[in-house]
Design a protein around this motif. Sequence first.
Motif, PDB file in Angstrom:
ATOM      1  N   HIS A  70       4.722  -2.928  16.721  1.00 10.51           N
ATOM      2  CA  HIS A  70       5.057  -4.097  17.610  1.00 10.51           C
ATOM      3  C   HIS A  70       5.153  -5.568  16.606  1.00 10.51           C
ATOM      4  CE1 HIS A  70       4.916  -6.815  20.876  1.00 10.51           C
ATOM      5  NE2 HIS A  70       3.961  -7.486  20.366  1.00 10.51           N
ATOM      6  N   THR A  71       4.442  -5.409  15.378  1.00 10.77           N
ATOM      7  CA  THR A  71       4.387  -6.819  14.904  1.00 10.77           C
ATOM      8  C   THR A  71       4.927  -6.481  13.364  1.00 10.77           C
ATOM      9  OG1 THR A  71       2.323  -6.353  14.171  1.00 10.77           O
ATOM     10  CG2 THR A  71       2.426  -7.730  16.079  1.00 10.77           C
ATOM     11  N   SER A  72       4.967  -5.278  12.852  1.00  6.61           N
ATOM     12  CA  SER A  72       5.455  -5.135  11.637  1.00  6.61           C
ATOM     13  C   SER A  72       6.638  -3.834  11.449  1.00  6.61           C
ATOM     14  CB  SER A  72       4.442  -4.796  10.564  1.00  6.61           C
ATOM     15  OG  SER A  72       4.727  -4.684   9.269  1.00  6.61           O
ATOM     16  N   ALA A  73       6.620  -3.380  10.141  1.00  4.05           N
ATOM     17  CA  ALA A  73       7.470  -2.098  10.004  1.00  4.05           C
ATOM     18  C   ALA A  73       7.052  -1.699   8.663  1.00  4.05           C
ATOM     19  CB  ALA A  73       8.991  -2.651   9.821  1.00  4.05           C
ATOM     20  N   TYR A  74       7.529  -0.510   8.400  1.00  3.37           N
ATOM     21  CA  TYR A  74       7.193   0.262   7.141  1.00  3.37           C
ATOM     22  C   TYR A  74       8.032   1.446   6.959  1.00  3.37           C
ATOM     23  CZ  TYR A  74       5.302   3.652  10.550  1.00  3.37           C
ATOM     24  OH  TYR A  74       5.226   4.559  11.642  1.00  3.37           O
ATOM     25  N   LEU A  75       7.919   2.204   5.900  1.00  5.66           N
ATOM     26  CA  LEU A  75       8.596   3.366   5.479  1.00  5.66           C
ATOM     27  C   LEU A  75       7.412   4.186   5.087  1.00  5.66           C
ATOM     28  CD1 LEU A  75      11.903   2.772   3.201  1.00  5.66           C
ATOM     29  CD2 LEU A  75      11.692   3.128   5.613  1.00  5.66           C
ATOM     30  N   ARG A  76       7.972   5.600   4.993  1.00  8.10           N
ATOM     31  CA  ARG A  76       6.859   6.598   4.948  1.00  8.10           C
ATOM     32  C   ARG A  76       7.088   6.888   3.341  1.00  8.10           C
ATOM     33  NH1 ARG A  76       8.016   8.804  10.116  1.00  8.10           N
ATOM     34  NH2 ARG A  76       5.942   8.851  11.499  1.00  8.10           N
ATOM     35  N   PRO A  77       6.020   6.895   2.592  1.00 10.55           N
ATOM     36  CA  PRO A  77       6.355   7.298   1.313  1.00 10.55           C
ATOM     37  C   PRO A  77       7.181   8.602   0.769  1.00 10.55           C
ATOM     38  CG  PRO A  77       3.747   7.052   1.530  1.00 10.55           C
ATOM     39  CD  PRO A  77       4.667   6.915   3.042  1.00 10.55           C
ATOM     40  N   GLY A  78       8.053   8.454   0.085  1.00  9.72           N
ATOM     41  CA  GLY A  78       9.030   9.563  -0.337  1.00  9.72           C
ATOM     42  C   GLY A  78      10.413   9.331   0.301  1.00  9.72           C
ATOM     43  N   GLY A 157      15.799 -26.317   2.187  1.00 13.90           N
ATOM     44  CA  GLY A 157      17.048 -26.454   2.764  1.00 13.90           C
ATOM     45  C   GLY A 157      17.093 -25.745   3.894  1.00 13.90           C
ATOM     46  N   LYS A 158      18.500 -25.661   4.678  1.00 10.74           N
ATOM     47  CA  LYS A 158      18.415 -25.089   5.922  1.00 10.74           C
ATOM     48  C   LYS A 158      18.606 -23.350   6.006  1.00 10.74           C
ATOM     49  CE  LYS A 158      21.252 -28.665   7.848  1.00 10.74           C
ATOM     50  NZ  LYS A 158      22.675 -29.209   8.200  1.00 10.74           N
ATOM     51  N   THR A 159      18.588 -22.893   4.805  1.00 12.05           N
ATOM     52  CA  THR A 159      18.596 -21.567   4.558  1.00 12.05           C
ATOM     53  C   THR A 159      17.831 -21.005   3.443  1.00 12.05           C
ATOM     54  OG1 THR A 159      20.672 -21.331   3.455  1.00 12.05           O
ATOM     55  CG2 THR A 159      20.898 -20.976   5.698  1.00 12.05           C
ATOM     56  N   VAL A 160      17.051 -19.922   3.658  1.00 11.71           N
ATOM     57  CA  VAL A 160      15.989 -19.459   2.883  1.00 11.71           C
ATOM     58  C   VAL A 160      16.355 -17.977   2.388  1.00 11.71           C
ATOM     59  CG1 VAL A 160      13.436 -18.945   2.588  1.00 11.71           C
ATOM     60  CG2 VAL A 160      14.303 -21.149   3.805  1.00 11.71           C
ATOM     61  N   ALA A 161      16.372 -17.728   1.294  1.00  8.63           N
ATOM     62  CA  ALA A 161      16.487 -16.336   0.630  1.00  8.63           C
ATOM     63  C   ALA A 161      14.899 -15.609   0.798  1.00  8.63           C
ATOM     64  CB  ALA A 161      17.004 -16.300  -0.759  1.00  8.63           C
ATOM     65  N   VAL A 162      14.652 -14.860   1.426  1.00  6.87           N
ATOM     66  CA  VAL A 162      13.350 -14.275   1.663  1.00  6.87           C
ATOM     67  C   VAL A 162      13.648 -12.907   0.868  1.00  6.87           C
ATOM     68  CG1 VAL A 162      11.514 -13.492   3.053  1.00  6.87           C
ATOM     69  CG2 VAL A 162      13.112 -15.312   3.949  1.00  6.87           C
ATOM     70  N   ARG A 163      12.576 -12.768  -0.180  1.00  7.47           N
ATOM     71  CA  ARG A 163      12.472 -11.566  -0.910  1.00  7.47           C
ATOM     72  C   ARG A 163      11.426 -10.509  -0.114  1.00  7.47           C
ATOM     73  NH1 ARG A 163      15.746 -10.018  -5.059  1.00  7.47           N
ATOM     74  NH2 ARG A 163      14.215  -9.729  -6.705  1.00  7.47           N
ATOM     75  N   LEU A 164      11.971  -9.406   0.600  1.00  6.31           N
ATOM     76  CA  LEU A 164      11.306  -8.699   1.133  1.00  6.31           C
ATOM     77  C   LEU A 164      10.771  -7.251   0.298  1.00  6.31           C
ATOM     78  CD1 LEU A 164      13.442  -8.329   4.525  1.00  6.31           C
ATOM     79  CD2 LEU A 164      11.469  -9.509   4.166  1.00  6.31           C
ATOM     80  N   GLY A 165       9.610  -7.093   0.388  1.00  5.84           N
ATOM     81  CA  GLY A 165       9.204  -5.887  -0.331  1.00  5.84           C
ATOM     82  C   GLY A 165       8.404  -5.068   0.513  1.00  5.84           C
ATOM     83  N   LEU A 166       8.238  -3.840  -0.087  1.00  8.06           N
ATOM     84  CA  LEU A 166       7.237  -2.590   0.577  1.00  8.06           C
ATOM     85  C   LEU A 166       6.091  -2.419  -0.345  1.00  8.06           C
ATOM     86  CD1 LEU A 166      10.208  -0.508   1.580  1.00  8.06           C
ATOM     87  CD2 LEU A 166       8.830  -1.674   3.179  1.00  8.06           C
ATOM     88  N   SER A 167       4.771  -2.349   0.444  1.00  7.41           N
ATOM     89  CA  SER A 167       3.845  -2.051  -0.394  1.00  7.41           C
ATOM     90  C   SER A 167       3.932  -0.511  -0.935  1.00  7.41           C
ATOM     91  CB  SER A 167       2.539  -2.148   0.384  1.00  7.41           C
ATOM     92  OG  SER A 167       2.584  -1.133   1.273  1.00  7.41           O
ATOM     93  N   ARG A 168       3.056  -0.363  -1.973  1.00  6.41           N
ATOM     94  CA  ARG A 168       2.698   1.181  -2.372  1.00  6.41           C
ATOM     95  C   ARG A 168       2.178   1.885  -1.249  1.00  6.41           C
ATOM     96  NH1 ARG A 168       4.083   4.395  -6.617  1.00  6.41           N
ATOM     97  NH2 ARG A 168       5.264   2.775  -8.280  1.00  6.41           N
ATOM     98  N   GLY A 169       2.517   3.134  -1.018  1.00  9.42           N
ATOM     99  CA  GLY A 169       1.724   3.732   0.221  1.00  9.42           C
ATOM    100  C   GLY A 169       0.209   3.929   0.298  1.00  9.42           C
ATOM    101  N   PHE A 170      -0.293   3.424   1.204  1.00  9.67           N
ATOM    102  CA  PHE A 170      -1.598   3.591   1.594  1.00  9.67           C
ATOM    103  C   PHE A 170      -1.922   3.744   3.139  1.00  9.67           C
ATOM    104  CE2 PHE A 170      -0.891  -0.779   2.384  1.00  9.67           C
ATOM    105  CZ  PHE A 170      -1.829  -1.232   3.406  1.00  9.67           C
ATOM    106  N   ASP A 171      -3.238   4.631   3.150  1.00  6.32           N
ATOM    107  CA  ASP A 171      -3.668   4.898   4.504  1.00  6.32           C
ATOM    108  C   ASP A 171      -4.389   3.941   4.989  1.00  6.32           C
ATOM    109  OD1 ASP A 171      -4.673   5.979   6.864  1.00  6.32           O
ATOM    110  OD2 ASP A 171      -5.374   7.924   5.873  1.00  6.32           O
ATOM    111  N   SER A 172      -3.954   2.942   6.253  1.00  7.44           N
ATOM    112  CA  SER A 172      -4.692   1.859   6.692  1.00  7.44           C
ATOM    113  C   SER A 172      -5.658   2.318   7.780  1.00  7.44           C
ATOM    114  CB  SER A 172      -3.896   0.757   6.762  1.00  7.44           C
ATOM    115  OG  SER A 172      -2.818   1.239   7.829  1.00  7.44           O
ATOM    116  N   GLY A 173      -5.900   3.712   7.808  1.00 11.04           N
ATOM    117  CA  GLY A 173      -7.015   4.109   9.144  1.00 11.04           C
ATOM    118  C   GLY A 173      -6.085   4.899  10.037  1.00 11.04           C
ATOM    119  N   ARG A 174      -4.648   5.070   9.916  1.00 11.63           N
ATOM    120  CA  ARG A 174      -4.077   5.803  10.889  1.00 11.63           C
ATOM    121  C   ARG A 174      -3.869   7.224  10.645  1.00 11.63           C
ATOM    122  NH1 ARG A 174      -2.380   0.676  10.104  1.00 11.63           N
ATOM    123  NH2 ARG A 174      -2.025  -0.660  11.931  1.00 11.63           N
ATOM    124  N   GLY A 175      -4.265   7.677   9.575  1.00 13.78           N
ATOM    125  CA  GLY A 175      -4.073   8.951   9.245  1.00 13.78           C
ATOM    126  C   GLY A 175      -2.729   9.674   8.379  1.00 13.78           C
TER     127      GLY A 175
END
Length: 197
Positions: A70-78, A157-175
């Motif tokens: 609902h509030t975020s996004a992710y990729l599965r490692p691999g 300014g009126k437009t911003v370049a946002v560098r989007l990154g992905l964390s290293r894979g970790f289990d945050s309690g979801r299995g």
Amino acid sequence: QLGNFERWDIVDLVGPRPAEIEPPHVEDVWVQALYSTGKSVPLESRSTILRETCVHEFKPYFGTPLMQTHTSAYLRPGTGERSLVTAIVPSHDLFFEASRREGADEIDARVRLKLPGVGVKLLPVKDHYLLCQAERAAGMDPAQLAKALRQAVDEMGKTVAVRLGLSRGFDSGRGERRCWLMADGFFSAEELPNTCR
């Protein structure tokens, strides 16, 4: 060590060695330390660096579609082809929030933004330089920190370049391990060509 550097500083990598390659983290390198060269990236080269990591709207940011909550996004490692991209967004579409969790030493700063093809997400802010700048202006008060982040982005300014990154894979309690989407950097995009937007 990052507190010793300014944005766009050029550093020497001490003891670089390849990191474990697990997509989407195909660019990573482990180092023992960073040393300043006393030089910074020339102004005329900065927009090129940002432009080269822009992803056109019709392509998945990281080479494969993001999984979404609902509030975020992710990729599965691999999965995925890269772990760092640049998205161009209107600065007025960035909304900062900050809070301090009980027992935590640091303030948790987040940005709410709308990303083409992804939607509105609330991402952790990991821009060390911007956070330090905001803390110097606002201290450790969460509400003031959020205002200082807003002001810093308005000055870009009126437009911003946002560098989007992905964390290293970790289990945050979801299995399962997940590589979570983060806002790694904020830069003025005023001089970037329209092909990035």
